[in-house]
Write an enzyme that holds these catalytic residues in place. Structure first.
Site, PDB file in Angstrom:
ATOM      1  N   ASP A  16       0.815  -1.225   0.000  1.00 42.68           N
ATOM      2  CA  ASP A  16       0.000   0.000   0.000  1.00 42.68           C
ATOM      3  C   ASP A  16       0.845   1.271   0.000  1.00 42.68           C
ATOM      4  O   ASP A  16       0.315   2.373   0.065  1.00 42.68           O
ATOM      5  CB  ASP A  16      -0.952   0.011   1.202  1.00 42.68           C
ATOM      6  CG  ASP A  16      -0.212   0.023   2.537  1.00 42.68           C
ATOM      7  OD1 ASP A  16       1.040  -0.005   2.532  1.00 42.68           O
ATOM      8  OD2 ASP A  16      -0.876   0.078   3.587  1.00 42.68           O
ATOM      9  N   GLN A  63      10.583  26.020   3.387  1.00 47.67           N
ATOM     10  CA  GLN A  63       9.189  26.502   3.444  1.00 47.67           C
ATOM     11  C   GLN A  63       9.007  27.351   4.697  1.00 47.67           C
ATOM     12  O   GLN A  63       8.280  27.001   5.618  1.00 47.67           O
ATOM     13  CB  GLN A  63       8.227  25.323   3.424  1.00 47.67           C
ATOM     14  CG  GLN A  63       8.365  24.520   2.133  1.00 47.67           C
ATOM     15  CD  GLN A  63       7.185  23.600   1.905  1.00 47.67           C
ATOM     16  OE1 GLN A  63       6.038  23.960   2.155  1.00 47.67           O
ATOM     17  NE2 GLN A  63       7.455  22.403   1.414  1.00 47.67           N
ATOM     18  N   LYS A 107      18.060  38.086  -7.462  1.00 47.12           N
ATOM     19  CA  LYS A 107      17.218  37.002  -7.998  1.00 47.12           C
ATOM     20  C   LYS A 107      15.748  37.223  -7.655  1.00 47.12           C
ATOM     21  O   LYS A 107      15.421  37.635  -6.541  1.00 47.12           O
ATOM     22  CB  LYS A 107      17.684  35.669  -7.397  1.00 47.12           C
ATOM     23  CG  LYS A 107      16.793  34.482  -7.715  1.00 47.12           C
ATOM     24  CD  LYS A 107      17.368  33.172  -7.182  1.00 47.12           C
ATOM     25  CE  LYS A 107      16.560  32.605  -6.051  1.00 47.12           C
ATOM     26  NZ  LYS A 107      17.016  31.300  -5.570  1.00 47.12           N
ATOM     27  N   ASP A 166      25.887  28.506  -2.494  1.00 46.87           N
ATOM     28  CA  ASP A 166      24.504  28.490  -2.011  1.00 46.87           C
ATOM     29  C   ASP A 166      24.403  27.374  -0.968  1.00 46.87           C
ATOM     30  O   ASP A 166      25.286  26.521  -0.883  1.00 46.87           O
ATOM     31  CB  ASP A 166      23.550  28.222  -3.190  1.00 46.87           C
ATOM     32  CG  ASP A 166      22.224  28.949  -3.021  1.00 46.87           C
ATOM     33  OD1 ASP A 166      21.918  29.360  -1.894  1.00 46.87           O
ATOM     34  OD2 ASP A 166      21.501  29.100  -4.026  1.00 46.87           O
TER      35      ASP A 166
END
Ligand code: R5P
Length: 303
Positions: A39, A107, A204, A230
């Site tokens: 599953d 985020q 940017k 970065d």
């Protein structure tokens, strides 16, 4: 005796780094067995027959949470949660978790109504399962550590990356930050190449709906070796755009550097096609760009 008191559990996403950390510490390492149920649920088992090997021990779990070897960050996180849960059940005395790349920390801002500001939630979940110490490397949003009730450390990989680039024979170096968010990191990075190494910045803008990147900047980089630094290379869009601008500005060699070189999809092609001489990352992500090992610096924190 330390050898008997501590043990490393090598997570499936950090097999080389995990073993190297155990070697640096001079302690035993165990690996895991993983699979997916029909599953889609993840399964993980620590590869031991005798659970008392864990009981009363100080256990160091090493598992990065970037996408690698056909597993995404969600699978890597579930594996991590399962490792913590199982050593806890087996009675580990102390649980130390090393997550070289901590997923979801990008985020950290709300760009559109209805979004989740999720960056600190993953660490809260790890903390909630029950750990004693947490270590990560160059976290995109280091503030997430403030919400963790256990000891939590963000390790800096910049000196190691700079040392590697020096060995590659770079000279007349200019460090370029691909966006304003990378200025602080790039300044600290430049210091590792010596005093007065210049830092330049590109501007940017990323479209919040399409992800399209626009970058501006015209610098004098003639006869210069350029290091574009970065924290993360994901799709390679930021890095490739910055490399193109650096090349148009006259750069001689260009080193594309990131602590966490996720290199998703066509990122390698984009970056090399844009003109990079080399892509350099650490073993926070186990892939072909990993040129710098974090094993010693992490082990030093654990000694
Ligand atoms: C963003 O703030 C990060 O520091 C990186 O610049 C970004 O994650 C790179 O993403 P991509 O490689 O997809 O352009």
């Amino acid at each position: 005796m330390r050898f008997l008191e501590r043990i490393v559990i090598v997570g499936p996403a950090s097999q080389i780094l995990g073993v190297e950390i155990a070697q640096e510490l001079g302690i035993e390492a165990l690996n895991t067995e993983i699979k997916k149920f029909p599953d889609g649920e993840n399964y993980l088992r620590i590869n031991i027959e005798d659970e008392t090997l864990i009981t009363g021990k100080e256990v160091i779990i090493v598992q990065s949470t970037g996408p690698s070897f056909n597993a995404d960050q969600n699978a890597r996180l579930m594996e991590l949660f399962m490792m913590i849960d199982s050593v806890k059940r087996m009675g580990a005395k102390k649980i130390i978790v090393v997550v070289p790349y901590l997923a979801y920390t990008r985020q950290d801002k709300i760009f559109r109504p209805g979004e989740s500001q999720f960056s600190n939630v993953v660490l809260q979940m790890i903390n909630y399962i029950g750990i004693d110490e947490f270590y990560s490397v160059d976290i995109h949003t280091p503030q997430v550590l403030n919400d963790c009730s256990c000891k939590a450390i963000n390790i800096d990989s910049m000196k190691l990356l700079a040392d590697y680039i020096k060995l590659r024979g770079a000279s007349d170096i200019v460090v370029v930050a691909p966006d304003k968010g990378a200025i602080e990191r790039s300044s600290a990075f430049a210091n590792h190449f010596g005093e007065n190494v210049p830092i330049e910045v590109f501007e940017k803008k990323r479209d919040v709906k399409t992800g399209e990147i626009k970058m501006k900047g015209s610098l004098d980089l003639k006869e210069k070796d350029v290091v574009i630094a970065d924290d993360i290379i994901a799709t390679g869009g930021t890095m490739a755009t910055a490399i193109k601008l650096a090349k148009e500005s006259g750069a001689r060699k260009v080193f594309a550097v990131a602590t966490h070189a996720l290199l998703l999809g066509q990122a390698k092609y984009k970056i090399l096609k844009a003109g990079a001489d080399e892509i350099i990352g650490t073993d926070s992500i186990d892939n072909e760009a990993c040129k710098v090992s974090l094993a010693k610096v992490i082990a030093d924190y654990l000694k």
